[in-house]
Design a protein around this motif. Structure first.
Motif, PDB file in Angstrom:
ATOM      1  N   ALA A 184       0.837  -1.206   0.000  1.00 60.09           N
ATOM      2  CA  ALA A 184       0.000   0.000   0.000  1.00 60.09           C
ATOM      3  C   ALA A 184       0.866   1.247   0.000  1.00 60.09           C
ATOM      4  N   MET A 185       2.068   1.146   0.588  1.00 57.17           N
ATOM      5  CA  MET A 185       2.985   2.277   0.591  1.00 57.17           C
ATOM      6  C   MET A 185       3.778   2.365  -0.708  1.00 57.17           C
ATOM      7  N   GLY A 186       3.562   1.379  -1.597  1.00 57.65           N
ATOM      8  CA  GLY A 186       4.276   1.406  -2.874  1.00 57.65           C
ATOM      9  C   GLY A 186       5.672   0.845  -2.764  1.00 57.65           C
ATOM     10  N   ILE A 187       5.912   0.045  -1.720  1.00 57.00           N
ATOM     11  CA  ILE A 187       7.258  -0.489  -1.516  1.00 57.00           C
ATOM     12  C   ILE A 187       7.298  -1.933  -1.979  1.00 57.00           C
ATOM     13  N   ASP A 188       8.171  -2.217  -2.937  1.00 55.33           N
ATOM     14  CA  ASP A 188       8.304  -3.590  -3.410  1.00 55.33           C
ATOM     15  C   ASP A 188       9.170  -4.342  -2.423  1.00 55.33           C
ATOM     16  N   ALA A 196       3.590  -0.645   9.281  1.00 55.51           N
ATOM     17  CA  ALA A 196       4.670  -1.323   8.554  1.00 55.51           C
ATOM     18  C   ALA A 196       5.929  -1.444   9.404  1.00 55.51           C
ATOM     19  N   ILE A 197       6.076  -0.584  10.414  1.00 53.90           N
ATOM     20  CA  ILE A 197       7.238  -0.740  11.304  1.00 53.90           C
ATOM     21  C   ILE A 197       6.812  -1.382  12.631  1.00 53.90           C
ATOM     22  N   GLY A 198       5.659  -2.039  12.593  1.00 52.62           N
ATOM     23  CA  GLY A 198       5.270  -2.862  13.743  1.00 52.62           C
ATOM     24  C   GLY A 198       4.586  -2.118  14.867  1.00 52.62           C
ATOM     25  N   LEU A 199       4.077  -0.916  14.582  1.00 50.73           N
ATOM     26  CA  LEU A 199       3.414  -0.148  15.640  1.00 50.73           C
ATOM     27  C   LEU A 199       1.927   0.015  15.326  1.00 50.73           C
TER      28      LEU A 199
END
Ligand code: URA
Length: 237
Positions: free
Chosen positions: A12-16, A121-124
């Motif tokens: 969703a953030m556009g990160i492959d 995405a960073i677990g928070l």
């Protein structure tokens, strides 16, 4: 958070995300290592002590009834901030937008959804962190807050910081970064470094509203988040 879910957020953030054919052991994956702080093991939310609770109430009332600048004439609701009052992570954006002004909560519009995905995405989880803005009322038409408006609201943010005592601050976007760091430097120069605000580390990240328009910078945004995680882990010791 399970791996499939995490990949969804990153997508969703556009990160492959490159997935090797050989399945990694969790300990070998730095991304999974971040999950040691995952939303499945949320940080215990400790109630603030009595004095702090009184100070919070007083501050919240002051903000709700504030008439220090002309934004009070056009706002529907003040947006104090939300989340864990004992948070290690404090995220500071620019100013409420239309949705925030109507709901009285920060980052609830489309930029807010992306911000929520970024922190997940960073677990928070959002409930673990505290989110607020430089100014607590919506500037008409979503214009940037003016210097006198930022000045009027400065004391509220300062008191929030003093009560929360975060271990790390994320300055979300240019206005937040320049205000907190008292600089005119462009965001491109401010991101990618660890700054300090009265001994609290500050990491500058792109504003999610900007990321929604600029797909190319989403990768850099992920790097900023990783810098923040790395910084937090160092502070935590
Ligand atoms: N943009 C911000 O900077 N803050 C909000 O609360 C919403 C959008």
């Amino acid at each position: 958070m399970d791996n499939a879910r995490r990949l969804q957020y990153l997508e969703a953030m556009g990160i492959d995300v490159w997935i090797p054919k050989i399945v990694m052991q969790p300990a070998q994956s730095s991304l999974l290592a971040i999950e040691s702080n995952s939303i499945e093991n949320p940080v215990q939310c400790v109630e603030p002590d009595f004095q702090d609770a009184e100070n919070w109430d007083a501050l919240q009332t002051e903000v709700a009834t504030c008439i220090k600048c002309s934004l009070c004439e056009t706002r529907n609701r003040t947006v104090f901030g939300s989340g864990n009052k004992n948070a290690d992570w404090m995220l500071i954006g620019e100013a409420p937008g239309q949705n925030e002004d109507l709901q009285g909560k920060p980052f609830v519009g489309s930029a807010g959804l992306l911000l929520t995905e970024m922190v997940r995405a960073i677990g928070l989880a959002r409930e673990e962190i505290f989110i607020t803005n430089i100014v607590k009322c919506r500037p008409p038409g979503n214009r940037n807050p003016k210097p006198d408006e930022i000045e009027s609201c400065g004391d509220y943010l300062q008191r929030q910081r003093m009560l929360i005592k975060p271990k790390i601050i994320l300055a979300v976007g240019r206005v937040a970064a320049q205000t907190l760091l008292k600089t005119d430097e462009p965001l491109a120069k401010l991101r990618g470094k660890v700054h300090s605000l009265e001994n609290t580390p500050v990491v500058v990240v792109y504003h999610p509203a900007y990321l929604l328009r600029s797909l190319l910078d989403k990768r850099k945004a992920w790097m900023d988040l990783q810098l923040a995680v790395h910084t937090y882990k160092n502070v935590e010791g």
